[in-house]
Design an enzyme around this catalytic site. Sequence first.
Site, PDB file in Angstrom:
ATOM      1  N   GLY A   1       0.866  -1.203  -0.094  1.00  0.00           N
ATOM      2  CA  GLY A   1      -0.030  -0.038  -0.042  1.00  0.00           C
ATOM      3  C   GLY A   1       0.706   1.285   0.036  1.00  0.00           C
TER       4      GLY A   1
ATOM      5  N   VAL B   1       4.171   6.766  -1.250  1.00  0.00           N
ATOM      6  CA  VAL B   1       5.246   7.664  -1.183  1.00  0.00           C
ATOM      7  C   VAL B   1       6.626   6.930  -0.692  1.00  0.00           C
ATOM      8  CG1 VAL B   1       6.295   9.909  -0.273  1.00  0.00           C
ATOM      9  CG2 VAL B   1       3.966   9.556  -0.778  1.00  0.00           C
TER      10      VAL B   1
ATOM     11  N   HIS C   1       3.052   6.667  10.023  1.00  0.00           N
ATOM     12  CA  HIS C   1       1.533   7.330  10.136  1.00  0.00           C
ATOM     13  C   HIS C   1       1.506   7.228  11.787  1.00  0.00           C
ATOM     14  CE1 HIS C   1      -0.009   7.261   6.048  1.00  0.00           C
ATOM     15  NE2 HIS C   1       0.962   6.022   5.966  1.00  0.00           N
TER      16      HIS C   1
ATOM     17  N   HIS D   1       7.812   6.783   6.031  1.00  0.00           N
ATOM     18  CA  HIS D   1       7.101   7.550   6.786  1.00  0.00           C
ATOM     19  C   HIS D   1       6.146   6.676   7.686  1.00  0.00           C
ATOM     20  CE1 HIS D   1       5.005   6.905   3.043  1.00  0.00           C
ATOM     21  NE2 HIS D   1       3.896   7.041   3.734  1.00  0.00           N
TER      22      HIS D   1
HETATM   23  P1  5GP Z   1       1.594   5.690   2.024  1.00  0.00           P
HETATM   24  O1  5GP Z   1       0.606   5.400   1.235  1.00  0.00           O
HETATM   25  O2  5GP Z   1       2.689   5.870   1.249  1.00  0.00           O
HETATM   26  O3  5GP Z   1       1.848   4.949   3.316  1.00  0.00           O
HETATM   27  O4  5GP Z   1       1.228   7.196   2.512  1.00  0.00           O
HETATM   28  C1  5GP Z   1       1.495   8.393   1.814  1.00  0.00           C
HETATM   29  C2  5GP Z   1       0.894   9.680   2.815  1.00  0.00           C
HETATM   30  O5  5GP Z   1       1.410  10.611   2.348  1.00  0.00           O
HETATM   31  C3  5GP Z   1      -0.581   9.633   2.374  1.00  0.00           C
HETATM   32  O6  5GP Z   1      -1.120   9.599   3.773  1.00  0.00           O
HETATM   33  C4  5GP Z   1      -0.790  11.026   1.649  1.00  0.00           C
HETATM   34  O7  5GP Z   1      -1.930  11.516   2.250  1.00  0.00           O
HETATM   35  C5  5GP Z   1       0.460  11.617   2.409  1.00  0.00           C
HETATM   36  N1  5GP Z   1       0.812  12.689   1.436  1.00  0.00           N
HETATM   37  C6  5GP Z   1       1.060  12.530   0.154  1.00  0.00           C
HETATM   38  N2  5GP Z   1       1.520  13.783  -0.655  1.00  0.00           N
HETATM   39  C7  5GP Z   1       1.534  14.644   0.384  1.00  0.00           C
HETATM   40  C8  5GP Z   1       2.066  15.700   0.363  1.00  0.00           C
HETATM   41  O8  5GP Z   1       2.544  16.520  -0.500  1.00  0.00           O
HETATM   42  N3  5GP Z   1       2.305  16.446   1.790  1.00  0.00           N
HETATM   43  C9  5GP Z   1       1.791  15.855   2.899  1.00  0.00           C
HETATM   44  N4  5GP Z   1       2.061  16.527   4.240  1.00  0.00           N
HETATM   45  N5  5GP Z   1       1.459  14.523   2.770  1.00  0.00           N
HETATM   46  C10 5GP Z   1       1.134  13.996   1.797  1.00  0.00           C
END
Ligand code: 5GP
Length: 132
Positions: free
Chosen positions: A97, A100, A106, A104
């Site tokens: 899932g 990015v 959450h 990171h």
């Molecule tokens: P992943 O699905 O990779 O675990 O989560 C990526 C997270 O990055 C998502 O919760 C999304 O809302 C957040 N996100 C995506 N683009 C940006 C951005 O440009 N700025 C910030 N602050 N969060 C972002």
Amino acid sequence: MDTPFTATCTCIFCKHAASLSFTAEQGTCIAFPDKYPVTEGHLLIIPKRHAPDYFSLTAEEKKDADALLHRLKDDILQKDPSVTGFNIGINNGYDAGQTVFHCHIHLIPRRKGDCENPRGGVRGVIPGKRGY
Ligand code: 5GP
Ligand code: ZN
């Protein structure tokens, strides 16, 4: 911020490092609000260095990220008495899932009644498997 992000990296967190409006910093890591929060107060904790996933973090980055999790948890609980729990989650890899590819963590504040039945929490990564 004392340590710059990976200047040449094209990932959105490195590219937009200057505009992430980070809320906290701890050594090698920072935290900032998720742009599309799951709940109010949803934060992301990331290493300043570009690292694609949790398993690429150094021991120091993991220590700093953990310290930030604790600091932010305390801060959220102090400021928002409606928060009664947290989900902490990391998506590692496209098939898990991740969207990015800069590691990171959450930190998602939870409140009583914020969904009909919270039982199972992060088990919900596979739709339909949250309950058991
Ligand atoms: P992943 O699905 O990779 O675990 O989560 C990526 C997270 O990055 C998502 O919760 C999304 O809302 C957040 N996100 C995506 N683009 C940006 C951005 O440009 N700025 C910030 N602050 N969060 C972002
Ligand atoms: Zn990056």
